[in-house]
Write a protein that holds these residues in place. Structure first.
Motif, PDB file in Angstrom:
ATOM      1  N   ALA A   1      28.414  43.675   8.577  1.00  0.00           N
ATOM      2  CA  ALA A   1      29.675  43.382   9.429  1.00  0.00           C
ATOM      3  C   ALA A   1      28.626  42.675  10.504  1.00  0.00           C
ATOM      4  O   ALA A   1      29.039  40.929  11.106  1.00  0.00           O
ATOM      5  N   ASP A   2      27.410  42.816  10.819  1.00  0.00           N
ATOM      6  CA  ASP A   2      26.481  42.190  11.376  1.00  0.00           C
ATOM      7  C   ASP A   2      25.822  41.370  10.704  1.00  0.00           C
ATOM      8  O   ASP A   2      24.734  40.424  11.464  1.00  0.00           O
TER       9      ASP A   2
ATOM     10  N   MET B   1      25.772  33.366   4.200  1.00  0.00           N
ATOM     11  CA  MET B   1      26.234  34.313   5.536  1.00  0.00           C
ATOM     12  C   MET B   1      26.797  32.644   6.308  1.00  0.00           C
ATOM     13  O   MET B   1      26.355  32.165   6.227  1.00  0.00           O
ATOM     14  N   PRO B   2      27.624  33.320   7.262  1.00  0.00           N
ATOM     15  CA  PRO B   2      28.331  32.158   7.904  1.00  0.00           C
ATOM     16  C   PRO B   2      27.096  31.784   9.373  1.00  0.00           C
ATOM     17  O   PRO B   2      26.292  32.731   9.727  1.00  0.00           O
TER      18      PRO B   2
ATOM     19  N   ALA C   1      22.272  34.548  14.480  1.00  0.00           N
ATOM     20  CA  ALA C   1      23.577  34.719  15.333  1.00  0.00           C
ATOM     21  C   ALA C   1      23.630  36.095  16.378  1.00  0.00           C
ATOM     22  O   ALA C   1      23.848  36.060  17.146  1.00  0.00           O
ATOM     23  N   THR C   2      23.022  37.296  15.069  1.00  0.00           N
ATOM     24  CA  THR C   2      23.567  38.368  15.989  1.00  0.00           C
ATOM     25  C   THR C   2      22.205  39.173  15.616  1.00  0.00           C
ATOM     26  O   THR C   2      21.842  40.425  16.218  1.00  0.00           O
TER      27      THR C   2
ATOM     28  N   GLY D   1      15.146  42.439   3.720  1.00  0.00           N
ATOM     29  CA  GLY D   1      14.642  43.408   3.177  1.00  0.00           C
ATOM     30  C   GLY D   1      16.564  44.723   3.452  1.00  0.00           C
ATOM     31  O   GLY D   1      15.846  45.719   2.518  1.00  0.00           O
ATOM     32  N   ARG D   2      17.035  43.273   3.596  1.00  0.00           N
ATOM     33  CA  ARG D   2      18.709  44.291   3.367  1.00  0.00           C
ATOM     34  C   ARG D   2      19.291  44.867   2.351  1.00  0.00           C
ATOM     35  O   ARG D   2      18.992  43.683   1.685  1.00  0.00           O
ATOM     36  N   VAL D   3      19.835  45.850   1.677  1.00  0.00           N
ATOM     37  CA  VAL D   3      19.955  46.337   0.270  1.00  0.00           C
ATOM     38  C   VAL D   3      21.682  45.606   0.118  1.00  0.00           C
ATOM     39  O   VAL D   3      22.596  46.179   1.478  1.00  0.00           O
TER      40      VAL D   3
END
Length: 429
Positions: free
Chosen positions: A250-251, A281-282, A328-329, A335-337
């Motif tokens: 979501a983030d 991603m937007p 933006a966020t 590194g995100r899975v």
């Protein structure tokens, strides 16, 4: 169409390593474009060759003026030196000046591998088209040309996919479910029926009996129907249920659905193999789509683990950058899975085996709370979408090797596209 002759197929282009997959694909493009093209095509190629250098020099000068100063800060090269390098790489590989910046050829090491990069002019109008099976198919409906047909095929084959609930024309709305007579009380997403790249997309959120969009309009179901019919005067629309990304992602969104693009190809044994993937991603608040050509960003995905690299846009803006965190966020990207990644790979492989009548397919996959969901398939997937985030050319990768394998077979008269005999005639029915 511009893509079919820019850059033009100029004989003698490039000096590839002997036996390289990219060299083979380049040679076949150069020969095939002339041999298989019409006389109109050939005259267009001649005109394009005549205009190639004047247009290239002017474009290179313009880009050096517009982007040169910002790139000088990272490359240490003056805008004039960048201009000269654009000309040099165009002379050796016919790389358009814009791609000098897209693929960061101002970096000496990357420029040394410029020959590894496939150009969309090679694959989209030529190599991909030569590999389309036109002999073995019984049903001439193409699975990826129509969002409605694609949705129907997925349902029939037990593949989870976004559901088209209605087709909107200028005078009437046709619901795909005969029992449905009005838009349901749910969030809806609207696309142009034959559109690409998120053009004309609309999102309508349902609450308290009305549908609301990002511009503050509030419409009843009947009013929404009339609005969409007016919008469909020139191009029909399709209406789907809105989907929401997994909570762990979501983030990384600003409200729009973020999707993975996964490339799959038939391998030498007829099986399905995933070769590359990116996560899109937007970037801007209020964006309706994640498409990188519509202002989004994309990060390379490590196939074995689903781990993300840094994200980037197409690299042709003065503020283009590589983002370890979402611009933006502020959420971590690198590194995100991705959740449900093994299931996502399994879904696209099954989909290609069941409905893919192409050697190569680019799948758009949304990762939802309860698993992956197909959004659409692309029978002529873009190559710069993969090459930019991965910072490497596809030509001499596994993708290029499989493309070469099937092109060699096709040119030798084998129209099976690597499929098993029991699969002939079973697609699109």
């Amino acid at each position: 169409m511009l893509i079919t002759w820019y850059p033009p197929p100029l004989p003698g282009l490039g000096r590839d390593a002997p036996g390289s997959a990219n060299g083979y694909l380049r040679r076949q493009w150069l020969r095939g474009a002339w041999r298989r093209g019409t006389w109109v095509d050939r005259l267009s190629f001649v005109a394009a060759i005549i205009l190639w250098w004047p247009s290239t020099i002017l474009h290179a000068a313009y880009l050096a003026l517009r982007l040169g100063t910002s790139r000088a800060k990272t490359s240490g090269k003056s805008p004039f030196r960048q201009f000269l390098e654009q000309i040099a790489v165009a002379a050796q590989w016919m790389v358009p000046p814009l791609w000098y910046y897209t693929f960061e050829f101002h970096d000496d090491e990357r420029r040394a591998h410029a020959g590894d990069y496939l150009q969309r002019v090679q694959v989209k109008p030529f190599i991909y088209r030569w590999l389309v099976d036109r002999k073995q198919r019984r049903d001439k409906n193409v699975p990826f040309a129509s969002k409605v047909h694609f949705s129907k095929l997925c349902r029939e084959r037990g593949l989870r996919a976004g559901t088209v609930i209605a087709i909107v024309g200028p005078k009437h709305i046709d619901f795909t479910d005969p029992a449905m007579t009005a838009f349901p009380p749910r969030d809806l997403f609207v696309k142009i029926k034959l559109g690409r790249g998120g053009r004309g997309a609309e999102r309508w959120n349902y609450a308290a009996g009305t549908y609301r969009d990002g511009e503050g309009r509030s419409l009843s179901a009947a009013e929404l129907g009339e609005h969409l019919k007016r919008r469909a005067k020139l191009e029909k629309r399709v209406v789907e249920y809105c989907l929401t990304n997994h909570s762990d992602l979501a983030d990384l969104t600003t409200g729009a659905l973020a999707t993975a693009r996964i490339l799959t190809l038939r391998n030498e044994n007829g099986g399905i193999e995933a070769t590359h993937a990116v996560f899109r991603m937007p970037q801007r608040p209020g964006a309706l789509v994640d498409n990188i050509h519509a202002g989004g960003i994309a990060a390379a995905v490590e196939l074995a683990t689903g781990k993300l690299g840094r994200a980037t846009d197409l690299g042709v803006s003065t503020d283009s950058a590589w983002h370890a965190r979402h611009p933006a966020t502020g959420a971590a990207i690198e590194g995100r899975v991705l959740p449900h990644w093994p299931e996502a790979l399994d879904l696209v492989k099954r989909a290609h085996d069941l409905i893919g009548d192409r050697v190569v397919v680019g799948w758009d996959v949304a990762i939802l709370e309860d698993g992956p969901c197909l959004i659409e398939g692309n029978g002529k997937p873009d190559v710069d979408l993969m090459q930019r985030p991965h910072r490497a050319g596809l030509g001499n990768s596994r993708f290029g090797a499989l493309l070469r394998h099937h092109l060699e077979k096709a040119l030798a008269g084998d129209a099976s596209n690597g499929r098993r005999p029991d699969q002939f005639g079973t697609f699109n029915r």
